[in-house]
Write a protein that holds these residues in place. Sequence first.
Motif, PDB file in Angstrom:
ATOM      1  N   LYS A  47       0.814  -1.220   0.000  1.00 57.17           N
ATOM      2  CA  LYS A  47       0.000   0.000   0.000  1.00 57.17           C
ATOM      3  C   LYS A  47       0.841   1.261   0.000  1.00 57.17           C
ATOM      4  CE  LYS A  47      -4.210  -1.474   2.299  1.00 57.17           C
ATOM      5  NZ  LYS A  47      -4.971  -1.467   3.547  1.00 57.17           N
ATOM      6  N   THR A  48       2.001   1.195   0.588  1.00 54.41           N
ATOM      7  CA  THR A  48       2.793   2.415   0.723  1.00 54.41           C
ATOM      8  C   THR A  48       3.748   2.631  -0.440  1.00 54.41           C
ATOM      9  OG1 THR A  48       4.490   1.265   1.976  1.00 54.41           O
ATOM     10  CG2 THR A  48       2.700   2.255   3.222  1.00 54.41           C
ATOM     11  N   LEU A  72       4.131   5.898  -2.287  1.00 57.39           N
ATOM     12  CA  LEU A  72       4.865   7.011  -1.672  1.00 57.39           C
ATOM     13  C   LEU A  72       6.257   7.166  -2.280  1.00 57.39           C
ATOM     14  CD1 LEU A  72       3.888   6.392   2.049  1.00 57.39           C
ATOM     15  CD2 LEU A  72       3.088   8.220   0.575  1.00 57.39           C
ATOM     16  N   ASN A  73       6.740   6.141  -2.955  1.00 58.39           N
ATOM     17  CA  ASN A  73       8.062   6.251  -3.571  1.00 58.39           C
ATOM     18  C   ASN A  73       8.031   6.950  -4.917  1.00 58.39           C
ATOM     19  OD1 ASN A  73       9.238   4.758  -1.461  1.00 58.39           O
ATOM     20  ND2 ASN A  73       8.538   2.859  -2.417  1.00 58.39           N
ATOM     21  N   PHE A 115       4.014  11.600  -6.589  1.00 56.46           N
ATOM     22  CA  PHE A 115       3.191  11.610  -5.382  1.00 56.46           C
ATOM     23  C   PHE A 115       3.965  12.203  -4.211  1.00 56.46           C
ATOM     24  CE2 PHE A 115       0.931   8.806  -8.140  1.00 56.46           C
ATOM     25  CZ  PHE A 115      -0.392   8.988  -7.808  1.00 56.46           C
ATOM     26  N   ARG A 116       4.778  13.170  -4.529  1.00 55.35           N
ATOM     27  CA  ARG A 116       5.462  13.890  -3.465  1.00 55.35           C
ATOM     28  C   ARG A 116       4.459  14.756  -2.702  1.00 55.35           C
ATOM     29  NH1 ARG A 116      10.671  15.561  -4.900  1.00 55.35           N
ATOM     30  NH2 ARG A 116      10.454  14.003  -6.524  1.00 55.35           N
ATOM     31  N   ASP A 117       3.313  14.983  -3.323  1.00 58.59           N
ATOM     32  CA  ASP A 117       2.303  15.866  -2.743  1.00 58.59           C
ATOM     33  C   ASP A 117       1.311  15.054  -1.903  1.00 58.59           C
ATOM     34  OD1 ASP A 117       0.381  17.648  -2.143  1.00 58.59           O
ATOM     35  OD2 ASP A 117      -0.382  17.875  -4.200  1.00 58.59           O
ATOM     36  N   VAL A 118       1.206  15.438  -0.645  1.00 54.46           N
ATOM     37  CA  VAL A 118       0.381  14.664   0.279  1.00 54.46           C
ATOM     38  C   VAL A 118      -1.090  14.613  -0.153  1.00 54.46           C
ATOM     39  CG1 VAL A 118      -0.437  14.525   2.658  1.00 54.46           C
ATOM     40  CG2 VAL A 118       1.925  15.065   2.205  1.00 54.46           C
ATOM     41  N   VAL A 147      -1.563  11.797  -2.470  1.00 50.78           N
ATOM     42  CA  VAL A 147      -1.435  10.545  -1.726  1.00 50.78           C
ATOM     43  C   VAL A 147      -2.735  10.248  -0.992  1.00 50.78           C
ATOM     44  CG1 VAL A 147      -0.264   9.397   0.182  1.00 50.78           C
ATOM     45  CG2 VAL A 147       1.046  10.765  -1.439  1.00 50.78           C
ATOM     46  N   ARG A 148      -3.277  11.274  -0.376  1.00 49.28           N
ATOM     47  CA  ARG A 148      -4.489  11.071   0.406  1.00 49.28           C
ATOM     48  C   ARG A 148      -5.622  10.521  -0.447  1.00 49.28           C
ATOM     49  NH1 ARG A 148      -6.072  15.303   4.559  1.00 49.28           N
ATOM     50  NH2 ARG A 148      -5.655  16.731   2.851  1.00 49.28           N
ATOM     51  N   MET A 154      -4.852   6.843  -1.181  1.00 46.89           N
ATOM     52  CA  MET A 154      -4.865   6.027   0.040  1.00 46.89           C
ATOM     53  C   MET A 154      -6.293   5.855   0.563  1.00 46.89           C
ATOM     54  SD  MET A 154      -1.768   5.201   1.576  1.00 46.89           S
ATOM     55  CE  MET A 154      -0.093   5.392   1.035  1.00 46.89           C
ATOM     56  N   ASN A 155      -7.030   6.924   0.561  1.00 49.84           N
ATOM     57  CA  ASN A 155      -8.405   6.832   1.043  1.00 49.84           C
ATOM     58  C   ASN A 155      -9.191   5.813   0.232  1.00 49.84           C
ATOM     59  OD1 ASN A 155      -8.318   8.541   3.180  1.00 49.84           O
ATOM     60  ND2 ASN A 155      -8.968  10.347   2.024  1.00 49.84           N
TER      61      ASN A 155
END
Lengths: 344, 344
Positions: free
Chosen positions: B236-237, B240-241, B245-248, B251-252, B255-256
């Motif tokens: 799942k993470t 993040l690499n 997707f350096r921008d949160v 990502v949110r 992820m959501n």
Amino acid sequence: MLTDRQLFILQIIIDDFIRSAQPVGSNNLAKKEDVSYSPATIRNEMADLEEMGFLEKTHTSSGRIPSEKGYRYYVDHLLAPGSLARSEQTAIHSIFRDRQNGLEKAVQNVATILSELTSYTSIVLGPKFNDHKVKKLQIIPIDRETAVAIIVTDTGHVENRLFSLPERIAAADIEKMVNILNDRLAGVPLSELHGKLYKETAKLMKRHLQNYEAVLQMFAEAAVGPSTGKLFIGGKTNILNQPEFRDVEKVRLVMNMMEKESDIYELVRPTKAGIRVKIGTENAEQAMEDCSLITASYSVGDEPVGTIAILGPKRMEYSRVITLVDFLSHDMTNVLTRLYNTSS
Amino acid sequence: MLTDRQLFILQIIIDDFIRSAQPVGSNNLAKKEDVSYSPATIRNEMADLEEMGFLEKTHTSSGRIPSEKGYRYYVDHLLAPGSLARSEQTAIHSIFRDRQNGLEKAVQNVATILSELTSYTSIVLGPKFNDHKVKKLQIIPIDRETAVAIIVTDTGHVENRLFSLPERIAAADIEKMVNILNDRLAGVPLSELHGKLYKETAKLMKRHLQNYEAVLQMFAEAAVGPSTGKLFIGGKTNILNQPEFRDVEKVRLVMNMMEKESDIYELVRPTKAGIRVKIGTENAEQAMEDCSLITASYSVGDEPVGTIAILGPKRMEYSRVITLVDFLSHDMTNVLTRLYNTSS
DNA sequence: TTTAGCACTCTTTCGATACGAGTGCTAAAT
DNA sequence: ATTTAGCACTCGTATCGAAAGAGTGCTAAA
């Protein structure tokens, strides 16, 4: 020792920082209604508090933020005991209202509700089944080579596992075996099942069955259930809402840890202690250095069987979360004790 | 229509961008060994490709990046068919080596290995059990009020569920009932179990038992298993690499969605089609607009029963992932068909 | 048709500057 | 002896302009 005024100021600074996530300056503090000191006075006190290690600066001329020692003191001595809203109490009580869904679902719900109520990440370690007693054992042959072993506990929990059948074993023999197993092992706690399996049944089996050993061995293997409960995590992404986690690197550290069950187990191992608060580096886990963890175990009778926890930023609403976790863990203890503590 | 040279350039640009995540400029392209055109020529072609919608610019004087249409064309027409390393093939084959862990664990492993091999996020929809047939039904009374219903399938899968017992029902009656149920329902596919429950057994029960109806009804309720398989998500993470997707905030979004099972189900509903590639906004899901999804269903015989998928950035290594997913889905189809397709 | 050359655009980086929030210290006020 | 007003100083942030660099589009020559 801290003067009353220092306590007061420390408390306000931390309260403010928890709300705003911004360093707190003397001017802004002085402007607050319930603060009657001048900025200069506050600056002096701040300097003292910093020297004592309760506050920090982000740079030479910034406002103050709480240090870990500050948070620690705040949690230990300054916390205003909160109370729960009626609606929150109802929400919590309703989780265990109907047993129909089984314990697993209920525990799952606890995780969800905890994360929704706090908007932090919740961790719930489900109750371990060590103390639950064998109600019924079954061996269901699937085909010539495999069978499934089923263990039902007196709490209605069902464990099952595939295992290999030795060649050429008669269905009638399996049935005999199941009868012996049930006869001898009903009422044995799961934790002792594996040990007693041979001791209690081998002699008897030997008398009535050939080839029992292979099956017994496979069954024994299948009977090693998890000695620990299941983990549920709710609101994994809530950390992304925290301003201090605007940086993807920090997010990655925490998220990676949340994916690793073994790490989480370490954090929430059940204990007898009440509420535990671990702030930042107080957690062994490297990835937790910017987080705080609040845990409380729940019990059946006197035996702690599982844990609920909230993982949030160090800048966490300690008061609210502690109240909530405390209330919920007691509620769970009550419900579970009533349900399962038929033994003692 | 595109000229050969345009195809070539389009391909190199996309390949390059997939590796570097940086807009590709004409100068850098011309420097490559296998490119023998001058920057100016390349610029002209780029302008054409952009006009046709295959490329985009991030600003007026930037290099080019592929548009969704560009990726689409790349996937449909330009993809070099990759091959798997020996070690990867072995890794995949070994997943299903031993049946001992049961299907669930194996599927779980598929998710883990997929995400490790690709460093993207993997989604695996476990096989649904609709076609699996009832091997054995059991009702185990727990206490005066509750019992647990257990369904074992011919594949060794075990479903169980608590249900309420009506008051004052004799243990002997329950046993009789279980006998009738097994007698009448063994071999029935799970999907038809609920429907046949009444039709097949009611008359018989009426003749031999009082008060059967309440139990039957509760049992029926318990017998509504999930009609769809279990979801497993690996890595799942990993998102993040990815530099995009350096921008949160981004990502949110993703992820959501990954936390919401129902959304994921929509994405990976099993179909008969082979490999499916959905690029960016081709996915219905809003949160997927910066992602691509590659899915392949696996089957038992001709019936698709589950899906494996890779979720990554639009700038995904399509070639590699497609090869991998294709190989794995076929492998799973083979293994599962051999195991479970005893019927047809 | 290809390519060299060149003007132009846009991003990124850097320094300089100004501004604002905040501190620490000193000296006056209480 | 405390408290506070005043002030110089520090540091982060925002803004601006200049310069560098990467890249484009267009024109004209090859």
